[in-house]
Structures are given as C-alpha cells and as structure tokens.
Design an enzyme around this catalytic site. Structure first.
Site, PDB file in Angstrom:
ATOM      1  N   HIS A 158       0.897  -1.236  -0.052  1.00  0.00           N
ATOM      2  CA  HIS A 158      -0.153   0.209  -0.119  1.00  0.00           C
ATOM      3  C   HIS A 158       0.929   1.317  -0.189  1.00  0.00           C
ATOM      4  CE1 HIS A 158      -3.364  -2.579   1.033  1.00  0.00           C
ATOM      5  NE2 HIS A 158      -4.271  -1.734   0.965  1.00  0.00           N
ATOM      6  N   HIS A 177       1.443  -3.475   9.521  1.00  0.00           N
ATOM      7  CA  HIS A 177       2.932  -3.443   9.082  1.00  0.00           C
ATOM      8  C   HIS A 177       3.737  -2.757  10.334  1.00  0.00           C
ATOM      9  CE1 HIS A 177       2.708  -4.118   5.047  1.00  0.00           C
ATOM     10  NE2 HIS A 177       1.675  -3.779   4.859  1.00  0.00           N
TER      11      HIS A 177
HETATM   12  C1  LIG Z   1      -4.777  -8.249  -5.544  1.00  0.00           C
HETATM   13  C2  LIG Z   1      -3.873  -7.134  -5.906  1.00  0.00           C
HETATM   14  C3  LIG Z   1      -4.370  -6.815  -7.409  1.00  0.00           C
HETATM   15  C4  LIG Z   1      -3.273  -6.574  -5.234  1.00  0.00           C
HETATM   16  C5  LIG Z   1      -2.819  -6.862  -3.835  1.00  0.00           C
HETATM   17  C6  LIG Z   1      -3.040  -5.713  -3.003  1.00  0.00           C
HETATM   18  C7  LIG Z   1      -2.655  -5.934  -1.682  1.00  0.00           C
HETATM   19  C8  LIG Z   1      -3.117  -6.588  -0.861  1.00  0.00           C
HETATM   20  C9  LIG Z   1      -1.254  -5.701  -1.206  1.00  0.00           C
HETATM   21  C10 LIG Z   1      -0.934  -5.820   0.080  1.00  0.00           C
HETATM   22  O1  LIG Z   1      -0.441  -4.682   0.789  1.00  0.00           O
HETATM   23  P1  LIG Z   1       0.480  -4.394   2.078  1.00  0.00           P
HETATM   24  O2  LIG Z   1       1.825  -4.753   1.926  1.00  0.00           O
HETATM   25  O3  LIG Z   1       0.392  -3.170   2.210  1.00  0.00           O
HETATM   26  O4  LIG Z   1      -0.470  -4.923   2.999  1.00  0.00           O
END
Ligand SMILES: CC(C)=CCC/C(C)=C/COP(=O)(O)O
Length: 282
Positions: free
Chosen positions: A203, A245
């Site tokens: 994110h 995180h």
């Molecule tokens: C399924 C798609 C297209 C993207 C996944 C996005 C996601 C869940 C990322 C994890 O984010 P963090 O590392 O910030 O938790």
C-alpha cells in the site's frame, strides 16, 4: 629549587614522576609498554626470525602498513574490521527493537477492542483506497473511456506502473519474507500468497508512486495536490495503526514507491512507442 619542567623526562624512563600537570603523558605513552596486551603486529610473529623479516621490510612498505592503521591511532586494520560488523549488528538490532516497539505501540486499531478500535472502519476505508484492485480497475476504466491521445497515454503508463509495482513488491516480499506483526488480524480483502509477508508495504509503495504520478500528470490545483499528499501519508499511517505493518515496512515502501515513479518516467511509453508495439503485435 629546580622546576619540575627542567627535569629530563627521558631519564625518568617511564617513571611515574611526570604528572598530568606538565602535560607529558603523550610522551610517556610512547616509552611505556601498554597495559593491555601488545598490539596485534607484535602478538603475531614475535619470534626472532619474524622480527628480522620485519626489520628488512622496506620503509615504503612499513609506511604503507602504518598508514593502514588509520590516522596514527594505533588501531590496526584487522581490529577495525573486527569491530565494524559487530557495531553494525548492534545498530541494526537496536533499530529493529525500536521498530517493533514503535509498531506495537502504534497498532491502536489492530482490532475492535484495541484502544482506538472505533476508528478501525475508517482505517479500513483508507486501506481500500490504496488497494491494487480499485487502482487497476479505475485506471483501466479511465483508459477505456479516454477519448484524447494524451489521456490514453497517461492512463496506459499509470496502468503499466501499477503492474510494475505489483511485480516488484511481490519479488521483494518473497525474498525478504518478513512476517507481519503478531498483533495483525489478517482480514484484508483480495490478497496474494506473498501478502502474508510485510516487507515492504504494498500500500505504501502504491501510495508513493501513484501520489507522485498524480502530482506530475493529473492534479494541478494546489488544494487538491495537498489532498493527494495527505492521502498518501494517511495510507502509510493506516498500515501501522491497523497493525498490518511495522514502521520500517512503510518507510521502505514509501521510498520504493518514490523510486518506482522514476522508473515509470524512464520507461515512459510514448504514442510512437505504443504504435510500434501494437504494429508488431498485429
Ligand atoms: C490483488 C491485487 C491486485 C493486489 C494486492 C494488494 C495488496 C493486498 C497488497 C498488500 O499490501 P500491504 O503489503 O500494504 O499489506
């Protein structure tokens, strides 16, 4: 009565007569053996044969070796090398401990009964605003709807950037394999298998990369530009507040997203490149 300064210090031969008042401790330290064990160049090879070899060393070589001990402090290079890794290890583990402690303290929305549990729904809304699916779907929709060549070019590059971000974050997560904080509840929607790992925050990379993209190509009005920066900061903050995180995951994620935007600029697909690519495909 003779002044103590008039005494010949050498005749003292390391005698304790010289005190700090006459400022000659540095002279004494050269003539007296050190209290600690002898320096490494004497520890190794102190037998007569080695001593002869040392004596036969050219002055240049000796000068070279003494300079490698570092500004005349008498600290041999090998000692310096032995100290550095342990210093780095101590510094890293201290940083890690601070990171874990800060992340745990800040994870105030990790579940409903946390101290800021009531804010959790708002944090989850911010989480969705930085999720990959709405960004990919929204960009694809704008690309489809765009009727100007410039608009299509911008949207296509944003779409490619989002895909690049997903690939790079997946690689780094799979290599580093840092587990998410223990207080995290894994109730995020639409995750990949690597998303059980927390370094870096996907994110945060997306927020930094898309934030820069929006500021450079789409958002010109000052109040809106401020909102873009605020949104990116809130996405990062919400990752730690939700307990998803550690602080360093988010900080590294911001840096990585910032650099990813430079990559998008470098690999920018112009209409000419696009036509060439499409021509090759057809
Ligand atoms: C399924 C798609 C297209 C993207 C996944 C996005 C996601 C869940 C990322 C994890 O984010 P963090 O590392 O910030 O938790």
């Amino acid at each position: 009565m003779p002044s103590p300064k008039s005494k010949n210090p050498v005749s003292g031969g390391g005698s304790p007569v010289l005190g700090s008042s006459n400022g000659r401790y540095d002279f004494m330290s050269l003539t007296k053996p050190l209290n600690r064990s002898s320096p490494p160049h004497q520890r190794q090879g102190s037998d007569p044969a080695t001593a002869r070899l040392r004596a036969s060393e050219s002055p240049t070589r000796r000068r070279g070796s003494s300079s490698s001990t570092g500004s005349g402090q008498g600290l041999p290079e090998e000692d310096g090398l032995r100290l550095n890794p342990s210093f780095i290890r101590v510094a890293l583990s201290s940083l890690l401990a601070i990171d874990l402690w800060m992340s745990k303290t800040m994870g105030v929305c990790a579940c409903e009964d946390s101290s800021w549990g009531s804010v959790r729904p708002l944090m989850k809304l911010i989480e969705i605003s930085g999720h990959g699916i709405p960004w990919l779907a929204g960009t694809a929709y704008c690309l489809y709807k765009s009727d100007s060549a410039t608009g299509q070019e911008v949207m296509l590059n944003l779409f490619m950037g989002l895909l690049l971000d997903l690939v790079l974050v997946t690689i780094v997560k799979a290599v580093v394999r840092r587990r998410r904080p223990a207080h995290n509840r894994m109730d995020m929607f639409a995750t990949f298998s690597v998303d059980r790992f927390s370094f870096p925050s996907g994110h945060a990379t997306r927020a930094a990369m898309c934030g820069r993209f929006l500021l450079a190509h789409l958002v010109l009005a000052a109040p809106l530009r401020f909102l873009v920066v605020l949104w990116a900061a809130l996405v990062g903050l919400s990752r730690v507040l939700l307990g998803r995180h550690n602080v360093t995951d988010v900080m590294f994620g911001f840096w990585m997203g910032y650099v990813q935007y430079n990559l998008i600029e470098m690999l920018w697909l112009s209409p000419q490149t696009l036509q060439g690519l499409l021509g090759q495909l057809a």
